[in-house]
Scaffold this motif. Structure first.
Motif: not given
Length: 86
Positions: A65-81
């Protein structure tokens, strides 16, 4: 980007901002130099497993949740999902 060409994405700046925590305060908590936090946040330094696990414990989150090899989704994308699946 690390010397191996791997980009690490991090939520450290967002987590620090939410907690009104300076880079120096985070560095002290993780037992690293404060400049190391800046390097990690800019993607110029790949943190060790120890730093990752200490950060996870400090923020009460899984490492991924803190580090990733892929870009994190934006908060807008996460809310939509969440909205679409809820």
């Amino acid at each position: 980007m690390s010397e191996r060409g791997v980009r690490l994405y991090t939520r450290l700046p967002m987590l620090r901002a939410e907690r009104a925590m300076s880079r120096r305060e985070l560095a002290d908590a993780l037992e690293v130099h404060y400049q190391t936090i800046g390097y990690i946040e800019r993607g110029e330094y790949m943190p060790s497993m120890e730093i990752g696990l200490k950060a996870a414990a400090l923020f009460g989150l899984p490492v991924e949740a803190i580090f990733s090899l892929e870009p994190f989704p934006t908060l807008d994308e996460a809310a939509l999902v969440r909205k679409a699946s809820g």
